[in-house]
Motif scaffolding. Sequence first.
Motif, PDB file in Angstrom:
ATOM      1  N   HIS A 166      75.084  41.898 -55.572  1.00 39.60           N
ATOM      2  CA  HIS A 166      74.960  40.663 -54.798  1.00 39.60           C
ATOM      3  C   HIS A 166      75.950  40.649 -53.641  1.00 39.60           C
ATOM      4  N   ASP A 167      77.195  41.065 -53.905  1.00 38.00           N
ATOM      5  CA  ASP A 167      78.191  41.084 -52.834  1.00 38.00           C
ATOM      6  C   ASP A 167      77.749  42.014 -51.705  1.00 38.00           C
ATOM      7  N   SER A 194      64.804  43.896 -45.293  1.00 37.13           N
ATOM      8  CA  SER A 194      65.469  42.845 -44.521  1.00 37.13           C
ATOM      9  C   SER A 194      65.812  43.417 -43.147  1.00 37.13           C
ATOM     10  N   PRO A 195      65.460  42.717 -42.086  1.00 41.24           N
ATOM     11  CA  PRO A 195      65.051  41.296 -42.063  1.00 41.24           C
ATOM     12  C   PRO A 195      63.556  41.069 -42.178  1.00 41.24           C
ATOM     13  N   ASP A 196      62.753  42.091 -42.436  1.00 42.94           N
ATOM     14  CA  ASP A 196      61.296  41.943 -42.442  1.00 42.94           C
ATOM     15  C   ASP A 196      60.829  40.870 -43.411  1.00 42.94           C
ATOM     16  N   GLY A 255      65.701  36.798 -45.002  1.00 38.60           N
ATOM     17  CA  GLY A 255      66.880  36.669 -44.158  1.00 38.60           C
ATOM     18  C   GLY A 255      68.162  36.456 -44.929  1.00 38.60           C
ATOM     19  N   ASP A 256      68.049  36.364 -46.260  1.00 37.17           N
ATOM     20  CA  ASP A 256      69.264  36.215 -47.074  1.00 37.17           C
ATOM     21  C   ASP A 256      69.117  37.058 -48.340  1.00 37.17           C
ATOM     22  N   ALA A 257      70.216  37.259 -49.007  1.00 41.42           N
ATOM     23  CA  ALA A 257      70.252  38.172 -50.157  1.00 41.42           C
ATOM     24  C   ALA A 257      69.388  37.666 -51.307  1.00 41.42           C
ATOM     25  N   GLU A 258      69.441  36.370 -51.626  1.00 45.75           N
ATOM     26  CA  GLU A 258      68.691  35.843 -52.756  1.00 45.75           C
ATOM     27  C   GLU A 258      67.191  35.997 -52.529  1.00 45.75           C
ATOM     28  N   GLN A 259      66.748  35.705 -51.319  1.00 47.17           N
ATOM     29  CA  GLN A 259      65.330  35.818 -51.028  1.00 47.17           C
ATOM     30  C   GLN A 259      64.877  37.270 -51.082  1.00 47.17           C
ATOM     31  N   LEU A 260      65.736  38.180 -50.570  1.00 47.72           N
ATOM     32  CA  LEU A 260      65.402  39.607 -50.601  1.00 47.72           C
ATOM     33  C   LEU A 260      65.265  40.086 -52.045  1.00 47.72           C
ATOM     34  N   ARG A 294      64.516  38.227 -54.722  1.00 43.51           N
ATOM     35  CA  ARG A 294      63.311  37.633 -55.320  1.00 43.51           C
ATOM     36  C   ARG A 294      62.044  38.361 -54.863  1.00 43.51           C
ATOM     37  N   ASN A 295      62.012  38.724 -53.577  1.00 40.38           N
ATOM     38  CA  ASN A 295      60.821  39.387 -53.061  1.00 40.38           C
ATOM     39  C   ASN A 295      60.672  40.799 -53.625  1.00 40.38           C
ATOM     40  N   ALA A 296      61.786  41.510 -53.772  1.00 38.68           N
ATOM     41  CA  ALA A 296      61.720  42.846 -54.376  1.00 38.68           C
ATOM     42  C   ALA A 296      61.282  42.745 -55.832  1.00 38.68           C
ATOM     43  N   ASP A 297      61.733  41.709 -56.535  1.00 39.15           N
ATOM     44  CA  ASP A 297      61.333  41.510 -57.923  1.00 39.15           C
ATOM     45  C   ASP A 297      59.853  41.148 -58.011  1.00 39.15           C
ATOM     46  N   ALA A 298      59.368  40.348 -57.055  1.00 39.66           N
ATOM     47  CA  ALA A 298      57.945  40.008 -57.030  1.00 39.66           C
ATOM     48  C   ALA A 298      57.095  41.258 -56.793  1.00 39.66           C
ATOM     49  N   ALA A 299      57.554  42.149 -55.900  1.00 37.86           N
ATOM     50  CA  ALA A 299      56.836  43.402 -55.650  1.00 37.86           C
ATOM     51  C   ALA A 299      56.837  44.276 -56.903  1.00 37.86           C
ATOM     52  N   LEU A 300      57.962  44.271 -57.658  1.00 38.42           N
ATOM     53  CA  LEU A 300      58.029  45.032 -58.901  1.00 38.42           C
ATOM     54  C   LEU A 300      57.032  44.487 -59.921  1.00 38.42           C
ATOM     55  N   TYR A 301      56.945  43.189 -60.001  1.00 41.56           N
ATOM     56  CA  TYR A 301      56.003  42.570 -60.939  1.00 41.56           C
ATOM     57  C   TYR A 301      54.566  42.997 -60.624  1.00 41.56           C
ATOM     58  N   ARG A 302      54.223  43.031 -59.335  1.00 36.82           N
ATOM     59  CA  ARG A 302      52.883  43.462 -58.939  1.00 36.82           C
ATOM     60  C   ARG A 302      52.683  44.952 -59.233  1.00 36.82           C
ATOM     61  N   ALA A 303      53.752  45.764 -59.059  1.00 35.77           N
ATOM     62  CA  ALA A 303      53.652  47.193 -59.352  1.00 35.77           C
ATOM     63  C   ALA A 303      53.392  47.429 -60.839  1.00 35.77           C
ATOM     64  N   LYS A 304      54.060  46.657 -61.700  1.00 33.27           N
ATOM     65  CA  LYS A 304      53.875  46.830 -63.145  1.00 33.27           C
ATOM     66  C   LYS A 304      52.459  46.429 -63.553  1.00 33.27           C
ATOM     67  N   LEU A 305      51.890  45.455 -62.872  1.00 33.25           N
ATOM     68  CA  LEU A 305      50.512  45.079 -63.176  1.00 33.25           C
ATOM     69  C   LEU A 305      49.524  46.163 -62.771  1.00 33.25           C
ATOM     70  N   SER A 306      49.948  46.991 -61.809  1.00 30.05           N
ATOM     71  CA  SER A 306      49.061  48.052 -61.315  1.00 30.05           C
ATOM     72  C   SER A 306      49.071  49.271 -62.214  1.00 30.05           C
ATOM     73  N   GLY A 307      49.973  49.354 -63.145  1.00 27.59           N
ATOM     74  CA  GLY A 307      50.025  50.504 -64.052  1.00 27.59           C
ATOM     75  C   GLY A 307      51.340  51.238 -63.944  1.00 27.59           C
ATOM     76  N   ARG A 308      51.586  52.113 -64.926  1.00 28.84           N
ATOM     77  CA  ARG A 308      52.853  52.831 -64.983  1.00 28.84           C
ATOM     78  C   ARG A 308      53.038  53.713 -63.744  1.00 28.84           C
ATOM     79  N   GLY A 309      54.309  53.824 -63.321  1.00 30.43           N
ATOM     80  CA  GLY A 309      54.659  54.713 -62.217  1.00 30.43           C
ATOM     81  C   GLY A 309      54.181  54.233 -60.865  1.00 30.43           C
ATOM     82  N   SER A 310      53.808  52.961 -60.742  1.00 31.34           N
ATOM     83  CA  SER A 310      53.319  52.436 -59.460  1.00 31.34           C
ATOM     84  C   SER A 310      54.476  51.897 -58.635  1.00 31.34           C
ATOM     85  N   SER A 311      54.237  51.788 -57.337  1.00 28.22           N
ATOM     86  CA  SER A 311      55.202  51.176 -56.430  1.00 28.22           C
ATOM     87  C   SER A 311      54.465  50.247 -55.479  1.00 28.22           C
ATOM     88  N   ARG A 312      55.098  49.153 -55.104  1.00 27.78           N
ATOM     89  CA  ARG A 312      54.498  48.199 -54.186  1.00 27.78           C
ATOM     90  C   ARG A 312      55.568  47.665 -53.228  1.00 27.78           C
TER      91      ARG A 312
END
Length: 855
Positions: A447-448, A560-562, A565-570, A572-590
Amino acid sequence: MSISTGSDLRTRSQHGWTAPDPCADSHLDMLTRVACEALLMPMAMVNLFDGDRLAVGSAFGLGARETDLQDPPFCRHVMRSDQKPLIVSDAWADPHYATSALAAGCLGVRFQAGTAITDATGQTLGTLCVFDTRPRHLDEHAIGILLDLAATVAARLDFHQVKAAFEESELHYRHALELNPQMPWTASADGIVDEASPRWRAVMGEPADKATPLGRWASGFHPNETIDVMAAWWKSVKDGTPYDIQCRLRTGGAIYRWFRIRAAARRDDDGHIVRWYGTTEDIHDQKTTDLALAESEQRLRFALENAKLGTWDLDLASGHLKSSPLFAACFGFERVDEETGHQQLLSMLHPSDGAVRRDAIEGALARHEDLYVEYRIIWADGSTHWVRITGHGIYDRAGKPTRMTGLALDITDQRRDEEDRALAEARIRYLAYHDPLTGLANRRLLHDRLNESVSDAHEQSRLALLCIDIDQFRAINDTLGHDAGDRLLLHAADRLRACAGPKDIVARYGGDEFAFLVTDARNDADMDRLVIRIQQALAKPFEVEQHTVLLTGSIGIAFSPDHAGDAEQLLRNADAALYRAKLSGRGSSRVFEAGMDTVMQARQALKLRLRDALTKNQFRLFYQPLVDVATGRVDSFEALLRWQHPERGLLAPSEFIPAAEETGWIVAIGRWALQEACREAMKWPSTIGVAVNLSAIQFRFATLTADVIGALEQSGLPPNRLELEVTETLLIQDNDTNTSILESLSELGVRIALDDFGTGYSSLSYLRSFRFDKIKIDRSLITTLTEPPDSDAVMNAIVGLGRNLAIATTAEGIETDEQFALVRAYGCTQAQGFLFSEPVPASGVSGLLERLGSR
């Protein structure tokens, strides 16, 4: 007649003598009366000299006013006269007395006779006089009586003097004793104290006139000293040796004070002890001062010894060194030779500290300042020690230094403590920002760094955050054990670290989740290659405890900044992309896209809605039949949970059970499902059973067995009509405890079924550890039945295992007549699937029973 002057009288009189109080002695009154009777006189009087006047000591037959009797001239003449006695036959005819108060007054005295009263030394004390109202004479016999009576009066006055002197002496002695710090006491020959000074009794809080035995005083000794004090006393009493001891006594104020008690025996001529005489002296102030001084000296001695503080004196010209033993101890010696010791100590200097010592000494001498330096030395045994040297120079008249003197202190322990403390503080700082298992950055450090990096990110300096989750790590961890799981995480962390650039940060974000912060992510192609490199690194086989493990990793990516614009949002968004990757199957990336965060928010909202679903009666049970393969009739129904979501409609278990297990709500939901299924089954024919699925989370709570019992008792359902389904993963997790719970449930009479058998974790050891009533073959095996020969061998093995162990087998996922025919041919006991019926609500059970029939 010879008359003496008043000055002679004062010279002959003793000014220190004091006349007795006449009221206090009746003997004088008796003597004056006897004088009258013996001499046939009507009046008699004793006058006593008091200072420079005569005062009436006693009078008989004189009724005159007291003022007429005070200091009569005749009595004074008697004291001054050389005649013994002085006789005036007729006072009226004598010009010296005719006008006196006795002669001219109301008494009318004419005859007067008197003699002086003197003590053994000839000192005049007063007079004894007799009077008559008529003229007369005294013969020799009468004069003798008068002189004898005067001598008697003198003897009585002597007695008064002796008594007064004795009383004064006694008073003086008593005051002297009270002021004396030594309080006397005495004891009998056998050691019983029977007399003590009033002051001692007052100090001890005893009445001054009360006899107190030593036994009473013994109770006042300090408890720690009573035995020793009394033993010493009785020893002295036995052998007659003097007694001398210091001890504490409880005084009248209930305060212990120090006293010195001494005693010695008085013996008779034969050497036998007659009596003991002793003194008690209050030495509290002196004793407490001595004790405090001794304690202070002991503390100082201990401080010097513990500090290893030594003194030294160095002659700068000759190099001779005088030092104390404690100085030598700082360097590991018992003593330092005066002539060669300095060079010996120089040879012990740590190679890195010689210049430090030299510069400090030369600087202090040059600036005429005090010396203070700390450096290391190497003892003869090879160990390294720290010393602190302080001192000052001594200079000649020209200002040239000739000597140095000062102190040396061994500070090795202090330095080691400081080093240990510094290491501990560094360790604490490290652990505050790093994962203790892998050594990677932890959530806090990530986080720092995110906050720092995001604030610096711009179009020319883009950064990327990758959230990485090890697929199916929990199952692997449960299968191989937590220790093996930890080692697997260590290996995975090492491989991720190897993929990082010099400025990148790899962090362990959770149990099996990692984060990868790329500080320079301007090139999308480079990012694609990094993702592939990470996935390939994780895909390489891991060797853990003689097992080969294959891993895959799901990766969610946000820029970031795509994307933020802040660390918490970045994050959360990376975690949301991970959640979608796990739904797509093992070894996926999103890579994060707009809308992914909505999915995450919906997931969180689902967890929050779970807490209200029970209270608002939003859960439903649907029932799917289990058909007897031989007859085609219904044996039982499996209760399947659904959630009637107020916004999303009817949700399947896969959509909310994971969230219920994460939040712990599965325990309450599972209890409701048990109660509802048993209640509904009581409406069916008595030959039809009901199966309820149990979550592994429910086994972590001690209420599971009680929940089953409660559901049976409330509904009245016989235990043999209830079947509980568990998965193989339950036995992997804390196998002994869960097996014990299964046994307690089986003892109730309910049936236990092993669900999803053959999905990758099947082991004969589970069937040996617990006797299941049924094996449910997973639908994944049923779908491959038309693909021989492997599936054919697996099904024959499973069904044959059930037959040999007398365990029923149920084939799940039967959707076609062909599949049903195959499982019948293999010998399965039951079949379940859409071929017979989809899950139906409770209201549809009766229709199914009419269509399929019941056994």
